[in-house]
Design an enzyme around this catalytic site. Structure first.
Site, mmCIF file in Angstrom:
data_model
loop_
_atom_site.group_PDB
_atom_site.id
_atom_site.type_symbol
_atom_site.label_atom_id
_atom_site.label_comp_id
_atom_site.label_asym_id
_atom_site.label_seq_id
_atom_site.Cartn_x
_atom_site.Cartn_y
_atom_site.Cartn_z
ATOM 1 N N ASN A 7 0.884 -1.173 0.000
ATOM 2 C CA ASN A 7 0.000 0.000 0.000
ATOM 3 C C ASN A 7 0.921 1.222 0.000
ATOM 4 O O ASN A 7 1.425 1.624 1.036
ATOM 5 C CB ASN A 7 -0.888 -0.065 1.249
ATOM 6 N N ARG A 91 -2.593 -1.876 -3.446
ATOM 7 C CA ARG A 91 -3.756 -1.015 -3.285
ATOM 8 C C ARG A 91 -3.548 0.168 -4.225
ATOM 9 O O ARG A 91 -2.545 0.866 -4.132
ATOM 10 C CB ARG A 91 -3.855 -0.498 -1.848
ATOM 11 N N HIS A 180 -12.159 3.518 -0.165
ATOM 12 C CA HIS A 180 -12.251 2.449 0.845
ATOM 13 C C HIS A 180 -13.092 1.283 0.325
ATOM 14 O O HIS A 180 -13.647 0.508 1.102
ATOM 15 C CB HIS A 180 -12.897 2.932 2.166
ATOM 16 N N GLU A 384 -8.294 -5.030 4.673
ATOM 17 C CA GLU A 384 -8.101 -4.658 3.276
ATOM 18 C C GLU A 384 -6.954 -5.452 2.654
ATOM 19 O O GLU A 384 -7.027 -5.865 1.503
ATOM 20 C CB GLU A 384 -7.810 -3.145 3.193
HETATM 21 C C1 LIG Z 1 -9.167 6.812 0.810
HETATM 22 C C2 LIG Z 1 -8.631 7.056 2.171
HETATM 23 O O1 LIG Z 1 -9.084 7.911 2.886
HETATM 24 O O2 LIG Z 1 -7.661 6.240 2.578
HETATM 25 P P1 LIG Z 1 -7.028 6.187 4.040
HETATM 26 O O3 LIG Z 1 -8.113 5.822 4.988
HETATM 27 O O4 LIG Z 1 -5.989 5.092 3.903
HETATM 28 O O5 LIG Z 1 -6.456 7.546 4.300
HETATM 29 MG MG LIG Z 2 -7.291 2.897 6.390
#
Ligand SMILES: CC(=O)OP(=O)(O)O
Ligand SMILES: [Mg+2]
Ligand SMILES: Nc1ncnc2c1ncn2[C@@H]1O[C@H](COP(=O)(O)OP(=O)(O)O)[C@@H](O)[C@H]1O
Length: 399
Positions: A7, A91, A180, A384
Site C-alpha cells: 500500500n 492497493r 475504501h 483490506e
Molecule cells: C481513501 C482514504 O481515505 O484512505 P485512508 O483511509 O488510507 O487515508
Molecule cells: Mg485505512
C-alpha cells in the site's frame, strides 16, 4: 502460495506478506517519511514486538528494496529467498470508471492508472512508483491492482453525478467515485456470512471510520451510494479532512486569505476535521481522553463528528427504503464504544437499540444491538490487505 501486499502512499509504504494456504501473516510493517529526513521502517515481529530500522529512503524503489531486504534478513526475515513470493498485490487508490474489479497489471493497466493521476494526485503517482519498483526488482513476478474505487462502480448515475454543468463530467470525469471500496466490499460480504443472511435482499450501511472515514449504502451486495466523492475529501468529518462543506465557503476563504488552489486543498485535507476543531490532535483516542476530562472544545468536536455519521446513516436508510444492518469498522469503528454509542443515540426511530454491555467489544466480530433491535448493529474488523491478497491469488489462479 506467498503473496506480498503493498500500500504505497506519497510518503509511506505499508506491506503485509501472506501465506495464502493458511491466510497466515508472515511479515508486516511499513516505511514512513519517504523522501524526508528521519525515514525508517517499522516492522512487527512474529512475537508482536515492534522493531524500528532507520535508513535514508529517498524514493519508492529504495523503499521497496528495503522491504525486500527486511523480508529476507537472516535474523528477523520471513522468507529465505525472494522468489518464494509468487505475486504482489497493490492497493491503487483511483481507478476512475475503467475498473470495477481487480486486474492483473500490464502496460494497458499502467497507462490507465497513469490517466487517473489527475483524479488522485496524492496517491496514484505513489501507487505507480510501487508497481515500477517491483517490476524493476522482481521482473518475473505478476502484479495485481486492487482499486479503492472499484466496489463503488455500481452506483446509479443520479447518485454519482454532481449538479454542476454536465460538460465537466464529460470533459474531466468530475463525479463521485468513492473510496475504501476494498474495505466496504469485504465487510459487507463478511457481515452476511457472520449473521447467516443472504446478500440478496439485504440493506446494509457500512461505516468505515478510521483516520479517513466513509460510509456506503449496500443493497443486495452492491454499493448504491457512498460518502466520499471525486476525492477522499467529501462526506464525514475525518482526522484531518473537513468532509462536506459548502463550496461557497471554500471560494470565500480563498479570497479572504489569498490562498491558491493547492493551499486551499492542504487546508481542507490536512488541517481540518478533528485536528482543525480540536486543535491538539487528529487522533480519536486523544479526543476521547479530552472529552473524558470535560474539555469543552473536545466535546463540541466529538458531537460534530458523531452527528455527521448519524446524518449519513439516516440518508442511506432513506436511499434504500430501510436498513437491516448497520456495521462499524476501521480503527475507530472497531475499537471505540463511545463512538458507536454516540452515533446510534438518536437512531431509535429506525429500530436501532444498542446493548451497552455488548458494545464494550474491541476489534472483534460481534453483534452490539439488543435481541429486540429491529436493525442489527455489528462490528466487523476490516482486512483490506487480506482482501487484496485474496484477489491477487484468485486472479493468478484463473489466469
Ligand atoms: C481513501 C482514504 O481515505 O484512505 P485512508 O483511509 O488510507 O487515508
Ligand atoms: Mg485505512
Ligand atoms: N484501540 C483503539 N481505541 C480507540 N481508537 C482507536 C484504537 N485504535 C485506533 N483508533 C483510532 O482509529 C483511528 C485510526 O484508524 P485507522 O483505521 O487505523 O486509520 P487509517 O487506516 O485511515 O490510517 C485513529 O483516530 C485512532 O485514534
Amino acid at each position: 502460495m506467498k503473496v506480498l501486499v503493498l500500500n504505497c502512499g506519497s510518503s509511506s509504504i505499508k506491506y503485509k506478506l501472506f501465506e495464502m494456504t493458511t491466510k497466515e501473516v508472515l511479515a508486516q510493517g511499513g516505511i514512513e517519511k519517504i523522501g524526508l529526513p528521519g525515514s525508517f521502517l517499522k516492522l512487527t515481529l512474529p512475537n508482536g514486538e515492534k522493531k524500528i530500522l532507520e535508513k535514508d529512503v529517498p524514493e519508492h524503489t529504495t523503499g521497496v528494496q528495503f522491504i525486500f531486504d527486511t523480508l529476507t534478513n537472516p535474523e528477523y526475515g520471513a522468507v529465505k529467498n525472494l522468489h518464494e513470493i509468487k505475486a504482489v498485490g497493490h492497493r491503487v487508490l483511483h481507478g476512475g470508471t475503467k475498473f470495477s474489479a481487480s486486474v492483473l497489471i500490464d502496460d494497458a493497466v499502467i497507462a490507465a492508472v497513469e490517466e487517473c493521476c489527475d483524479l488522485g494526485p496524492l496517491h496514484n503517482p505513489a501507487n505507480l512508483k510501487g508497481i515500477y519498483a517491483v517490476q524493476k526488482l522482481l521482473p518475473e513476478v505478476p502484479q495485481v491492482a486492487v482499486f479503492d474505487t472499484a466496489f463503488h462502480q455500481t452506483m446509479p448515475d443520479y447518485a454519482y453525478l454532481y449538479a454542476i454543468p454536465y460538460s465537466y463530467y464529460e470533459k474531466y470525469g468530475i463525479r463521485r467515485y468513492g473510496f475504501h471500496g476494498t474495505s466496504h466490499r469485504y465487510v459487507s460480504k463478511r457481515v452476511c456470512e457472520f449473521l447467516g443472511i443472504p446478500q440478496e435482499g439485504s440493506r446494509i450501511i457500512t461505516c468505515h471510520i478510521g483516520n479517513g472515514g466513509s460510509i456506503a449504502a449496500v443493497k443486495d451486495g452492491k454499493c448504491i451510494d457512498t460518502s466520499m466523492g471525486l476525492t477522499p475529501l467529501e462526506g464525514l468529518m475525518m482526522g484531518t479532512r473537513s468532509g462536506d462543506i459548502d463550496g461557497g465557503a471554500i471560494t470565500y476563504i480563498m479570497k479572504k486569505e489569498g490562498l491558491t488552489p493547492d493551499e486551499m486543498s492542504t487546508l481542507l485535507n490536512k488541517k481540518s476535521g478533528v485536528l482543525g476543531m480540536f486543535e491538539k490532535s487528529s487522533d480519536m483516542r486523544e479526543l476521547e481522553d479530552a472529552v473524558a476530562r470535560g474539555e469543552e472544545r473536545a466535546i463540541l468536536t466529538e458531537n460534530m463528528y458523531f452527528y455527521r455519521i448519524t446524518k449519513y446513516i439516516g440518508a442511506y436508510a432513506a436511499a434504500m427504503g430501510g436498513v437491516d444492518v448497520i456495521l462499524f469498522t476501521g480503527g475507530v469503528g472497531e475499537n471505540q464504544a463511545t463512538a458507536r454509542a454516540g452515533v446510534c443515540k438518536t437512531l431509535g426511530f429506525l429500530g436501532v437499540e444498542i446493548d451497552p454491555e455488548r458494545n464494550k467489544v474491541r476489534g472483534k466480530e460481534a453483534i452490539i444491538s439488543t435481541d429486540n433491535s429491529k436493525v442489527k448493529v455489528v462490528v466487523i474488523p476490516t482486512d483490506e490487505e487480506l482482501m487484496i491478497a485474496t484477489d491477487t491469488m484468485n486472479i493468478l489462479n484463473n489466469k
